[in-house]
Design a protein around this motif. Structure first.
Motif: not given
Length: 334
Positions: A169-190
C-alpha cells in the motif's frame, strides 16, 4: 504485450533513471525494459520536449512514464511519446509524494478508478504502442482485497492488458515517499492472486525485490518483475538478466571493467556536448558494489567527477584503482 513472454524491467525512479542511467544499464542487458523518470503530461505539453523526451535509440526498448489525471491531456502526451519513438507509454498511479498528490496524479488516483479507466481509454485510443499502468495494491484505509479488486476490474474496462503492481500500500497521510517504499508491508501473495484471477492479463510485480534469485521465484507466479533500487545500487546484476531471465546469451562482459570501457565513447560525446561528468558517472557508482576496489571506485568518482572540467581521465583513474585491487590491468584508454 504477450502475457506468455517473460518481462524484466528496471523501475522508473525520479532523479535516477534519466537518459544517462538508461544508457549505462543498456550496456549490461539487451533485453531489460527500461523506463524514464515520470514526466507530467502538462510538462510535455508546455515544456522543452527535447529535454523531457529525448533519448538515444540505443536505449531501446525504453518506456515513457507519464503522470496526470486529465484524459485528453494524457492522450496528447502519449501521442508525443509515441512520436518520439518510445516502445510503451505507462501511466503512474503509484507515486505517493505530496507534490504528485497536489497535482492529482500518482497513487491518489487509486481512489478514483473510473477516472483512471477513462484516462487509459483515451490513451489507448490515441496511440498504437502498448499502454500500461503502474499502481499499488491500495492506499490508506482501502481494503487490499475488495478495493483493489474493484480498482483492477474498473481499470480493465479501458482495454489495458498490462498492470505493474508495487506489492504494498501507499499511505498518503503520515508517510514520506521513502517511508512508503519501506514501511507498508509487502504482500506479494495479493499480486499472485491478481494473476490467478485474471490469467489473460500481463502482471508485473514490483517492490522490495532484491536480486535475480528473488526475481526468478516471482516469475513462477506472474509474468514479469520490475527491480528498482536493487538494479540501481548493484547494477552489475543486470549483466545476468539476459541469460537467467530470458535464456539468451549474456551481454558478453567478462567484468565490470568492460562495462566501463563500453561507456567511454558515450561519456566522451556527452562531455563534448557540455554535460558534466558527474551527471553520467553518478549512475555508475554501484558498479563494483561488494567487489575489491569498489570503495575506491566510488571515492574517486564522488570526489573528482563533480569538479569543473573533469573528463574521461577521472573514469580511467577510478578503473585503474579497481584493477590494481583485483590484479587485472585496466583496459587501455582510447
Amino acid at each position: 504485450m504477450n502475457p506468455k513472454e517473460k518481462i524484466f524491467a528496471v523501475a522508473p525512479m525520479m532523479d535516477w533513471t534519466d537518459r544517462h542511467c538508461r544508457m549505462f544499464h543498456r550496456q549490461l542487458t539487451r533485453r531489460a525494459l527500461l523506463y524514464t523518470e515520470m514526466v507530467t503530461a502538462l510538462a510535455i505539453r508546455h515544456g522543452d520536449r527535447q529535454r523531457l523526451l529525448g533519448f538515444d535509440p540505443a536505449e531501446q526498448p525504453v518506456a515513457l512514464q507519464i503522470g496526470g489525471s486529465e484524459p485528453k491531456l494524457l492522450a496528447e502526451a502519449a501521442a508525443w511519446g509515441e512520436d518520439w519513438g518510445y516502445a510503451e507509454i505507462n501511466l503512474n498511479v503509484g507515486c505517493p509524494s505530496d507534490r504528485v498528490q497536489n497535482g492529482r496524479f500518482g497513487a491518489c488516483l487509486m481512489a478514483e478508478p473510473e477516472l483512471v479507466r477513462d484516462c487509459l481509454g483515451e490513451m489507448l485510443n490515441r496511440v498504437k504502442v502498448p499502454v500500461t499502468v503502474k499502481c499499488r495494491i491500495g492506499i490508506d484505509d482501502q481494503d487490499e482485497e475488495e478495493d483493489f479488486t474493484r480498482f483492477v476490474e474498473t481499470v480493465m474496462q479501458s482495454g489495458v492488458t498490462t498492470l505493474i503492481v508495487h506489492a504494498r500500500k501507499a499511505w498518503l497521510k503520515g508517510l514520506s515517499p521513502r517511508e512508503n517504499r519501506e514501511i507498508p508491508p509487502l504482500n506479494y501473495g495479493r499480486v499472485y492472486r491478481l494473476k490467478q484471477r485474471h490469467p489473460h492479463l500481463a502482471v508485473i510485480i514490483n517492490g522490495g525485490i532484491g536480486g535475480l534469485d528473488e526475481a526468478e521465484e516471482h516469475l513462477k507466479h506472474v509474468d514479469g518483475v520490475m527491480l528498482g533500487r536493487a538494479a540501481y545500487n548493484t547494477p552489475w546484476l543486470l549483466s545476468e538478466v539476459d541469460r537467467r531471465i530470458f535464456g539468451e546469451a549474456a551481454a558478453e562482459l567478462s567484468s565490470p571493467l568492460e562495462a566501463v570501457e563500453r561507456m567511454k565513447p558515450y561519456i566522451a560525446e556527452q562531455l563534448r556536448q557540455g554535460v558534466w561528468l558527474q551527471n553520467v558517472t553518478r549512475h555508475m557508482l554501484g558498479l563494483f558494489h561488494g567487489m575489491p576496489g569498489g570503495r575506491l571506485w566510488r571515492r574517486v568518482l564522488s570526489e573528482e567527477a563533480s569538479k569543473p572540467g573533469a573528463g574521461l581521465e577521472v573514469v580511467e583513474k577510478a578503473a585503474e584503482q579497481v584493477a590494481s585491487r583485483i590484479g587485472t590491468p585496466a583496459l587501455a584508454a582510447e
